[in-house]
Design a protein around this motif. Structure first.
Motif, short mmCIF file in Angstrom:
data_model
loop_
_atom_site.label_atom_id
_atom_site.label_comp_id
_atom_site.label_asym_id
_atom_site.label_seq_id
_atom_site.Cartn_x
_atom_site.Cartn_y
_atom_site.Cartn_z
N THR A 135 0.86 -1.18 0.00
CA THR A 135 0.00 0.00 0.00
C THR A 135 0.90 1.23 0.00
O THR A 135 1.71 1.41 0.90
N SER A 136 0.74 2.04 -1.03
CA SER A 136 1.60 3.22 -1.18
C SER A 136 0.80 4.39 -1.77
O SER A 136 0.36 4.27 -2.91
N PRO A 137 0.58 5.44 -0.99
CA PRO A 137 0.98 5.66 0.39
C PRO A 137 0.33 4.63 1.33
O PRO A 137 -0.82 4.26 1.14
N ASN A 138 1.10 4.26 2.34
CA ASN A 138 0.64 3.22 3.25
C ASN A 138 -0.49 3.72 4.15
O ASN A 138 -0.52 4.88 4.53
N GLY A 142 1.16 6.47 5.98
CA GLY A 142 1.37 7.49 4.95
C GLY A 142 2.69 7.35 4.22
O GLY A 142 3.03 8.17 3.36
N GLU A 143 3.47 6.31 4.55
CA GLU A 143 4.77 6.09 3.90
C GLU A 143 4.60 5.73 2.43
O GLU A 143 3.73 4.95 2.06
N VAL A 144 5.45 6.32 1.58
CA VAL A 144 5.44 6.03 0.14
C VAL A 144 6.67 5.20 -0.22
O VAL A 144 7.77 5.45 0.28
N LEU A 145 6.45 4.20 -1.08
CA LEU A 145 7.56 3.36 -1.54
C LEU A 145 8.15 3.94 -2.81
O LEU A 145 7.42 4.29 -3.74
N GLU A 172 -3.46 9.92 -5.14
CA GLU A 172 -3.66 11.29 -5.64
C GLU A 172 -3.12 12.35 -4.69
O GLU A 172 -2.97 13.52 -5.07
N PHE A 173 -2.82 11.97 -3.44
CA PHE A 173 -2.25 12.93 -2.49
C PHE A 173 -0.72 12.95 -2.55
O PHE A 173 -0.09 13.75 -1.85
N ILE A 275 6.18 9.61 11.02
CA ILE A 275 6.67 9.23 9.69
C ILE A 275 6.19 10.24 8.68
O ILE A 275 5.05 10.71 8.75
N LYS A 276 7.03 10.63 7.74
CA LYS A 276 6.61 11.54 6.68
C LYS A 276 5.44 10.91 5.92
O LYS A 276 5.53 9.81 5.41
N SER A 277 4.33 11.64 5.86
CA SER A 277 3.13 11.13 5.20
C SER A 277 2.91 11.83 3.88
O SER A 277 2.94 13.06 3.81
N GLU A 278 2.67 11.04 2.84
CA GLU A 278 2.29 11.60 1.54
C GLU A 278 0.84 11.23 1.26
O GLU A 278 0.49 10.77 0.18
N SER A 279 0.02 11.43 2.27
CA SER A 279 -1.39 11.12 2.15
C SER A 279 -2.20 12.21 2.83
O SER A 279 -1.68 13.29 3.11
#
Length: 549
Positions: A135-138, A142-145, A172-173, A275-279
């Motif tokens: 799952t990305s962002p998780n 919110g972690e992105v791979l 999309e975020f 954790i840095k979130s990209e969501s």
């Protein structure tokens, strides 16, 4: 003062677009076509337009009743193909449910100590005939791979005949969503997408699976016909228009900015691990006590957030970040960075069982010839409204004898007994230790007590803490449960970031009335304090540090 019951609920627990209704949706719902409700829905037009939007063939798309149905279909396929599931944690709960319902062999990959994906362990766990779920962002971190890692894993899985599912519900975020790109390139990748998040359409249950045609045909075997309503398809078509895509991008920018702001505040001001979130959410790592305090305080202020029951996630909270963060952030600051801590004196800072409590017992005995215990006193205190020991004594005497003595008569005898005890023992027993005193000295500390001022000052001189303000019974017209004392200090120090710590339900009622964080103290009356609305109850004042760090 704003009434909490009149506040609009802020729903930040399911990562929906709850506080920002899409502008286009109002008109779209008015223009829904009712002429074809007599016939079964047809997904062809929607899938054709979706394929054009993401530049692919319709054969690469399978629209589903939300992403949840997509998960179910893919896991049914995995069961038919006798695949094992490789699932990095933490993960969306539906994956665990789907694996159980389909009796699939599930291998969980536990995260690093900071909840980031353990990439090395994941790669070492890849084997033949698996379905690897990413799952990305998780969700929930919110972690992105990164693309390089994804390619490495996909290639390795492909050599072993394994499939890779990328859940991109929050893609999309992020500026780093490579899911569709990779699924177009590789033959062993499936992608899950949803209209529930950035589109703000969770209620219509619409999502889709993207994959190469040969994989998708395997999934289609399990789908029921007419799985999406005509209304959902109509709104889905409208959501694919250019103006909606533009609005989504603008909305995403605002959420990204808000996520970054609150993340930085959590790290730099609140000293939290984030954790840095990209969501559209953040994932907080707190102590269990502090987590429960934050959760209960937000709920009491009609802000819903997500807490977790899994043992390895205890103490973690996920918060959906809204378009307007002002209300959320003010509440977070009040919990995580208070500027004023108000303290009740008796039963919190000073043990009064051998002083004030004995005065009550002795005075009751003097006027009634009856013997009562400290437990009898606490039963009365837990009824509320008796924060003044003189009034409590009067109430007990009246209940026991029916006689309504003048309060001055009771007060005079009570104070005579108190002076005798103090003269004999010289000082009272202090409950707060030096370690706690040293820790909380960095905060503005105040005492809000029902004691007369002279006795409050005498008590404060015994304490290992510096008190900025003392509000005694002589400084207010109304004692607790009135919030008058707390409000006086709030106004003087010009702050709303206030805690109130007390051992009676009147302390808790005063705190709630003042919109303060209500911290109860005491094992025996914990149930009463929580029922009254305490946001957390500690056994003694010396545990308060656990809630502040």
């Amino acid at each position: 003062m704003e009434n909490k019951n009149e506040l609009t609920e802020l729903k930040l627990d399911f990562n929906e677009r709850s506080d920002c209704f899409p502008n286009w949706l109002i008109e779209a719902t008015k223009n829904l076509n009712l002429n074809f409700l007599w016939k079964y829905p047809d997904k062809q037009e929607f899938e054709k337009k979706l394929a054009k939007t993401i530049s692919c063939s319709e054969k690469n798309i399978l629209s589903t009743n939300g992403a949840d149905e997509g998960i179910d279909l893919i896991f049914r396929m995995a069961a038919k193909q006798k695949r094992k599931i490789l699932l990095p944690l933490p993960a969306f709960g539906m994956y665990l449910e789907a694996a159980e319902k389909n009796s699939l062999n599930l291998l969980k990959i536990f995260p690093k100590s900071n909840f980031a994906l353990n990439k090395k362990l994941l790669l070492n766990s890849v084997s033949k005939n698996q379905l690897i779920v990413l799952t990305s962002p998780n969700n929930p971190t919110g972690e992105v791979l990164d693309e390089l890692f994804l390619r490495k894993l996909i290639l390795y899985a492909e050599r072993l005949g394994s499939l890779v599912l990328i859940d991109a519900a929050y893609g999309e975020f992020s500026l780093n969503d490579f899911s569709i790109k990779l699924a177009k390139e590789f033959n062993n990748v499936l992608v899950l997408k949803t209209f529930s998040k950035i589109y703000g359409l969770a209620g219509i249950r619409l999502g889709y699976i993207f994959a190469k045609e040969n994989i998708l045909n395997e999934v289609k075997y399990f789908i029921f016909p007419f799985n999406i309503s005509d209304f959902s398809l109509q709104l889905g078509l409208r959501a694919l228009e250019n103006d909606v895509q533009t609005e989504n991008k603008e909305y995403s920018k605002i959420i990204k900015k808000n996520v970054e702001y609150i993340t930085n505040q959590c790290k730099n001001i609140f000293s939290l691990n984030v954790i840095k979130s990209e969501s559209n959410f953040i994932f907080l790592q707190l102590s269990r006590k502090r987590s429960e305090l934050l959760y209960r305080f937000l709920i009491s202020n009609r802000v819903k957030v997500r807490k977790f029951n899994e043992n390895y996630l205890k103490g973690c909270i996920r918060i959906t970040i809204p378009k307007n963060i002002d209300r959320l952030f003010l509440l977070m600051k009040q919990i995580l960075r208070p500027s004023l801590i108000c303290l009740d004196m008796d039963g919190v800072l000073i043990d009064t069982q051998n002083t004030y409590d004995q005065c009550i017992i002795s005075t009751v005995n003097y006027f009634t010839d009856l013997k009562i215990t400290v437990d009898d006193l606490n039963i009365k205190r837990n009824l509320g409204g008796l924060n003044c020991d003189w009034e409590l004594t009067k109430k007990i005497i009246k209940d026991k004898t029916g006689k309504n003595y003048d309060i001055e008569i009771i007060k005079n005898y009570f104070q005579l007994r108190y002076q005798e005890i103090i003269n004999k023992n010289n000082q009272e027993k202090v409950l707060i230790n030096h370690k706690t005193g040293n820790y909380i000295k960095k905060y503005n500390l105040a005492i809000v007590t029902g004691r007369p001022r002279e006795e409050a000052l005498a008590g404060s001189r015994q304490l290992p803490i510096k008190i900025k303000e003392i509000i005694s019974r002589d400084d207010v017209k109304n004692l607790k449960p009135s919030s008058e004392g707390i409000e006086l200090i709030k106004n003087k120090l010009q702050t709303d970031k206030v805690w109130m710590v007390g051992d009676t339900i009147d302390d808790i009622r005063a705190a709630i009335s003042a919109n303060a964080v209500a911290i109860g103290v005491g094992k025996k009356n914990k149930e009463y304090l929580l029922k009254t609305g305490a946001h957390f109850v500690i056994d003694s004042i010396n545990e308060i540090g656990d809630l502040l760090r």
